[in-house]
Motif scaffolding. Structure first.
Motif, PDB file in Angstrom:
ATOM      1  N   VAL A  11       0.840  -1.204   0.000  1.00 37.74           N
ATOM      2  CA  VAL A  11       0.000   0.000   0.000  1.00 37.74           C
ATOM      3  C   VAL A  11       0.877   1.256   0.000  1.00 37.74           C
ATOM      4  N   ALA A  12       1.932   1.250   0.786  1.00 34.57           N
ATOM      5  CA  ALA A  12       2.840   2.402   0.820  1.00 34.57           C
ATOM      6  C   ALA A  12       3.523   2.584  -0.537  1.00 34.57           C
ATOM      7  N   ALA A  13       3.948   1.498  -1.152  1.00 35.09           N
ATOM      8  CA  ALA A  13       4.606   1.591  -2.457  1.00 35.09           C
ATOM      9  C   ALA A  13       3.633   2.084  -3.528  1.00 35.09           C
ATOM     10  N   LEU A  14       2.372   1.661  -3.444  1.00 33.68           N
ATOM     11  CA  LEU A  14       1.372   2.111  -4.415  1.00 33.68           C
ATOM     12  C   LEU A  14       1.210   3.629  -4.392  1.00 33.68           C
ATOM     13  N   ARG A  15       1.407   4.226  -3.242  1.00 39.60           N
ATOM     14  CA  ARG A  15       1.271   5.685  -3.133  1.00 39.60           C
ATOM     15  C   ARG A  15       2.348   6.427  -3.922  1.00 39.60           C
ATOM     16  N   HIS A  16       3.411   5.737  -4.268  1.00 35.51           N
ATOM     17  CA  HIS A  16       4.534   6.388  -4.936  1.00 35.51           C
ATOM     18  C   HIS A  16       4.564   6.160  -6.442  1.00 35.51           C
ATOM     19  N   ILE A  17       3.562   5.524  -6.999  1.00 36.71           N
ATOM     20  CA  ILE A  17       3.509   5.387  -8.456  1.00 36.71           C
ATOM     21  C   ILE A  17       2.388   6.284  -8.960  1.00 36.71           C
ATOM     22  N   SER A  18       2.374   6.543 -10.262  1.00 31.80           N
ATOM     23  CA  SER A  18       1.384   7.484 -10.800  1.00 31.80           C
ATOM     24  C   SER A  18      -0.043   6.966 -10.573  1.00 31.80           C
ATOM     25  N   ALA A  19      -0.969   7.886 -10.575  1.00 34.40           N
ATOM     26  CA  ALA A  19      -2.373   7.538 -10.330  1.00 34.40           C
ATOM     27  C   ALA A  19      -2.906   6.583 -11.398  1.00 34.40           C
ATOM     28  N   GLU A  20      -2.528   6.790 -12.670  1.00 28.99           N
ATOM     29  CA  GLU A  20      -2.999   5.913 -13.747  1.00 28.99           C
ATOM     30  C   GLU A  20      -2.442   4.508 -13.578  1.00 28.99           C
ATOM     31  N   GLN A  21      -1.158   4.417 -13.251  1.00 31.19           N
ATOM     32  CA  GLN A  21      -0.542   3.112 -13.046  1.00 31.19           C
ATOM     33  C   GLN A  21      -1.152   2.421 -11.819  1.00 31.19           C
ATOM     34  N   ARG A  22      -1.316   3.169 -10.754  1.00 32.89           N
ATOM     35  CA  ARG A  22      -1.895   2.618  -9.519  1.00 32.89           C
ATOM     36  C   ARG A  22      -3.294   2.074  -9.791  1.00 32.89           C
ATOM     37  N   ARG A  23      -4.089   2.824 -10.525  1.00 33.47           N
ATOM     38  CA  ARG A  23      -5.454   2.390 -10.818  1.00 33.47           C
ATOM     39  C   ARG A  23      -5.443   1.096 -11.624  1.00 33.47           C
ATOM     40  N   ALA A  24      -4.593   1.029 -12.635  1.00 28.84           N
ATOM     41  CA  ALA A  24      -4.518  -0.181 -13.462  1.00 28.84           C
ATOM     42  C   ALA A  24      -4.052  -1.378 -12.640  1.00 28.84           C
ATOM     43  N   VAL A  25      -3.018  -1.196 -11.828  1.00 32.05           N
ATOM     44  CA  VAL A  25      -2.490  -2.300 -11.009  1.00 32.05           C
ATOM     45  C   VAL A  25      -3.537  -2.781 -10.013  1.00 32.05           C
ATOM     46  N   VAL A  26      -4.194  -1.865  -9.347  1.00 28.99           N
ATOM     47  CA  VAL A  26      -5.191  -2.248  -8.347  1.00 28.99           C
ATOM     48  C   VAL A  26      -6.374  -2.957  -9.005  1.00 28.99           C
ATOM     49  N   LEU A  27      -6.880  -2.395 -10.102  1.00 35.60           N
ATOM     50  CA  LEU A  27      -8.025  -3.014 -10.765  1.00 35.60           C
ATOM     51  C   LEU A  27      -7.684  -4.404 -11.301  1.00 35.60           C
ATOM     52  N   HIS A  28      -6.459  -4.574 -11.782  1.00 37.97           N
ATOM     53  CA  HIS A  28      -6.076  -5.866 -12.348  1.00 37.97           C
ATOM     54  C   HIS A  28      -5.706  -6.886 -11.272  1.00 37.97           C
ATOM     55  N   HIS A  29      -4.805  -6.506 -10.369  1.00 38.97           N
ATOM     56  CA  HIS A  29      -4.262  -7.475  -9.420  1.00 38.97           C
ATOM     57  C   HIS A  29      -5.071  -7.618  -8.130  1.00 38.97           C
ATOM     58  N   LEU A  30      -5.744  -6.575  -7.709  1.00 39.00           N
ATOM     59  CA  LEU A  30      -6.511  -6.659  -6.463  1.00 39.00           C
ATOM     60  C   LEU A  30      -8.002  -6.887  -6.708  1.00 39.00           C
TER      61      LEU A  30
END
Length: 171
Positions: free
Chosen positions: A102-121
């Motif tokens: 969760v802490a690492a997710l805060r440090h990537i761009s919002a678009e990348q974070r959204r894609a990673v969360v929607l896909h992997h979580l």
């Protein structure tokens, strides 16, 4: 309009006393102010009857006290209901890895974070994410690849700093 002038005179003459009494009774000035305001509003709505009471000030004080107690009871009941609800659900402990991700997710761009969360979580496919985000699949694939890479870098950096702290080095 004679009623308004009469009520205004009553209010001006009694409000500080009633507020002082209620504050002393309940011990919280903000709650006392709210309850007193409510009581005077009710008194104004019923002024024709209240002014005929033996003591309009006592009427307002009694209504203010009841209003404060009622608000207190509602709060207590809400807390009890919350505690009952909270004790019925078991919450698993959060792992160190979860906190790190969760802490690492805060440090990537919002678009990348959204894609990673929607896909992997969330478990959405690339096509489903593209529809939800309103872009094409290739853009989502790029965001996922870059997001994973940035996430891996963040996690590796955190692991490195954690290991350094474990050895007693200051960073």
């Amino acid at each position: 309009m004679r009623d308004a002038a009469e009520f205004d005179a009553f209010y001006s003459a009694s409000v500080q006393r009633v507020l002082g009494h209620l504050y002393a009774m309940i011990g919280n000035r903000a709650e006392a102010e709210d309850a007193v305001a409510e009581a005077y509003a009710r008194a104004w709505d019923r002024w024709a009857a209240v002014r005929e009471c033996g003591s309009p000030e006592a009427w307002v004080r009694r209504v203010a006290y009841r209003s404060a107690v009622s608000a207190w009871r509602k709060t207590v009941n809400r807390l009890r209901a919350h505690r009952r609800e909270a004790t019925e659900h078991r919450v698993d402990a959060i792992s160190v890895d979860h906190v790190a991700v969760v802490a690492a997710l805060r440090h990537i761009s919002a678009e990348q974070r959204r894609a990673v969360v929607l896909h992997h979580l969330v478990g959405l496919s690339v096509a489903e994410i593209a529809v939800e985000v309103g872009t094409n699949e290739n853009t989502i694939k790029t965001r996922l690849a870059r997001g994973r890479r940035a996430l891996a870098e963040q996690l590796a950096e955190r692991e490195y700093h954690s290991a350094e702290r474990g050895r007693g080095h200051e960073l």
